[in-house]
Scaffold this motif. Structure first.
Motif, mmCIF file in Angstrom:
data_model
loop_
_atom_site.group_PDB
_atom_site.id
_atom_site.type_symbol
_atom_site.label_atom_id
_atom_site.label_comp_id
_atom_site.label_asym_id
_atom_site.label_seq_id
_atom_site.Cartn_x
_atom_site.Cartn_y
_atom_site.Cartn_z
ATOM 1 N N VAL A 73 0.837 -1.201 0.000
ATOM 2 C CA VAL A 73 0.000 0.000 0.000
ATOM 3 C C VAL A 73 0.872 1.251 0.000
ATOM 4 N N THR A 74 1.919 1.241 0.798
ATOM 5 C CA THR A 74 2.863 2.357 0.888
ATOM 6 C C THR A 74 4.274 1.778 1.005
ATOM 7 N N ARG A 75 5.246 2.660 1.078
ATOM 8 C CA ARG A 75 6.637 2.242 1.305
ATOM 9 C C ARG A 75 6.996 2.270 2.791
ATOM 10 N N LEU A 76 6.049 2.599 3.642
ATOM 11 C CA LEU A 76 6.307 2.725 5.084
ATOM 12 C C LEU A 76 6.516 1.358 5.726
ATOM 13 N N ILE A 77 7.521 1.248 6.579
ATOM 14 C CA ILE A 77 7.807 0.012 7.305
ATOM 15 C C ILE A 77 6.620 -0.373 8.185
ATOM 16 N N CYS A 78 5.982 0.611 8.820
ATOM 17 C CA CYS A 78 4.881 0.337 9.734
ATOM 18 C C CYS A 78 3.629 -0.178 9.018
ATOM 19 N N ASN A 79 3.649 -0.172 7.686
ATOM 20 C CA ASN A 79 2.507 -0.599 6.870
ATOM 21 C C ASN A 79 2.893 -1.793 5.982
ATOM 22 N N ALA A 80 4.093 -2.353 6.208
ATOM 23 C CA ALA A 80 4.617 -3.416 5.347
ATOM 24 C C ALA A 80 3.854 -4.725 5.468
ATOM 25 N N HIS A 81 3.010 -4.844 6.462
ATOM 26 C CA HIS A 81 2.234 -6.083 6.670
ATOM 27 C C HIS A 81 0.928 -6.091 5.878
ATOM 28 N N VAL A 82 0.697 -5.061 5.058
ATOM 29 C CA VAL A 82 -0.543 -4.947 4.290
ATOM 30 C C VAL A 82 -0.221 -4.959 2.801
ATOM 31 N N ARG A 83 -1.027 -5.713 2.052
ATOM 32 C CA ARG A 83 -0.968 -5.673 0.595
ATOM 33 C C ARG A 83 -2.322 -5.183 0.100
ATOM 34 N N ARG A 112 0.243 -13.717 1.799
ATOM 35 C CA ARG A 112 0.675 -14.479 2.982
ATOM 36 C C ARG A 112 2.137 -14.893 2.839
ATOM 37 N N ARG A 113 2.501 -15.397 1.661
ATOM 38 C CA ARG A 113 3.872 -15.826 1.411
ATOM 39 C C ARG A 113 4.856 -14.671 1.602
ATOM 40 N N GLN A 114 4.422 -13.448 1.261
ATOM 41 C CA GLN A 114 5.250 -12.255 1.415
ATOM 42 C C GLN A 114 5.275 -11.748 2.850
ATOM 43 N N GLY A 115 4.529 -12.385 3.741
ATOM 44 C CA GLY A 115 4.515 -11.977 5.142
ATOM 45 C C GLY A 115 3.408 -11.006 5.505
ATOM 46 N N ALA A 116 2.497 -10.763 4.593
ATOM 47 C CA ALA A 116 1.396 -9.835 4.891
ATOM 48 C C ALA A 116 0.406 -10.479 5.862
ATOM 49 N N ARG A 117 -0.258 -9.613 6.615
ATOM 50 C CA ARG A 117 -1.298 -10.051 7.557
ATOM 51 C C ARG A 117 -2.681 -9.581 7.139
ATOM 52 N N ARG A 118 -2.713 -8.619 6.198
ATOM 53 C CA ARG A 118 -3.986 -8.068 5.705
ATOM 54 C C ARG A 118 -3.899 -7.817 4.207
ATOM 55 N N VAL A 119 -5.068 -7.884 3.577
ATOM 56 C CA VAL A 119 -5.204 -7.474 2.172
ATOM 57 C C VAL A 119 -6.374 -6.511 2.115
ATOM 58 N N THR A 120 -6.170 -5.404 1.409
ATOM 59 C CA THR A 120 -7.225 -4.407 1.241
ATOM 60 C C THR A 120 -7.449 -4.183 -0.252
ATOM 61 N N LEU A 121 -8.531 -3.483 -0.552
ATOM 62 C CA LEU A 121 -8.832 -3.130 -1.935
ATOM 63 C C LEU A 121 -9.832 -1.998 -1.945
ATOM 64 N N ARG A 122 -9.982 -1.416 -3.116
ATOM 65 C CA ARG A 122 -11.000 -0.382 -3.349
ATOM 66 C C ARG A 122 -11.823 -0.846 -4.532
ATOM 67 N N VAL A 123 -13.135 -0.702 -4.437
ATOM 68 C CA VAL A 123 -14.028 -1.121 -5.508
ATOM 69 C C VAL A 123 -15.106 -0.058 -5.664
ATOM 70 N N LEU A 124 -15.502 0.187 -6.895
ATOM 71 C CA LEU A 124 -16.552 1.177 -7.132
ATOM 72 C C LEU A 124 -17.874 0.666 -6.591
ATOM 73 N N GLY A 125 -18.618 1.569 -5.960
ATOM 74 C CA GLY A 125 -19.878 1.199 -5.319
ATOM 75 C C GLY A 125 -20.876 0.549 -6.248
ATOM 76 N N HIS A 126 -20.865 0.906 -7.533
ATOM 77 C CA HIS A 126 -21.844 0.344 -8.461
ATOM 78 C C HIS A 126 -21.413 -0.991 -9.067
ATOM 79 N N ASN A 127 -20.233 -1.484 -8.687
ATOM 80 C CA ASN A 127 -19.729 -2.749 -9.225
ATOM 81 C C ASN A 127 -20.192 -3.905 -8.339
ATOM 82 N N ALA A 128 -21.482 -4.201 -8.419
ATOM 83 C CA ALA A 128 -22.089 -5.239 -7.568
ATOM 84 C C ALA A 128 -21.452 -6.610 -7.756
#
Length: 165
Positions: A73-83, A112-128
């Protein structure tokens, strides 16, 4: 061998991915205008091959039939656990065959293989359809930016979703 095969992208996939991206463009999921010539390369400094998994088929529609972009998501170390999933595309010719679900699962496994603990995403509201897929794979709505995009004359929400791994 199951169809399609999901594998990491390579630089050699650039032209085929760019063409797939242009064919699959839709206001249902795209916030950028429809691509027009001259076309840009698919890969760039922000979107290198190592952030992409592709679905490749020999029988359904030979060649690349989908991709999913998974990046920090970012280059920040404190956020490295998120993809973050920053794009998921399936060729219209092979929709409805579980390819998006397979790529989503492969992306979560790769995170998971990369060591992440979370995955996030953004999706358009009308994309049911996409929202339903993500929800069925354990993603929950974590926020909504109302009217974030003006697309084809309508204001569309930006829905933030995430899940633990």
């Amino acid at each position: 061998m199951p169809e399609p095969v999901i594998r990491p992208a390579t630089h050699a996939d650039d032209e085929e991915l760019a063409e797939l991206d242009r064919r699959a463009w839709s206001p249902l999921h795209a916030v950028k205008p429809r691509p027009q010539p001259p076309y840009e390369p698919f890969f760039d400094a922000r979107h290198p091959p190592e952030h992409i998994l592709v679905a490749e088929s020999q029988s359904l529609a030979p060649g690349l039939v989908g991709y999913i972009r998974l990046a920090p998501v970012t280059r920040l170390i404190c956020n490295a656990h998120v993809r973050q999933i920053q794009g998921l595309v399936v060729d219209d010719r092979v929709r409805g065959r579980g390819i998006a679900r397979a790529m989503l699962r492969a992306a979560c496994a790769e995170a998971r293989r990369q060591g992440a603990r979370r995955v996030t995403l953004r999706v358009l509201g009308h994309n049911a359809p996409a929202r339903a897929l993500y929800a069925s794979e354990g993603f929950a709505v974590e926020g909504v930016l109302p009217g974030e995009f003006l697309l084809e004359g309508a204001y569309v929400d930006d829905v933030l979703m995430g899940r633990a791994l």
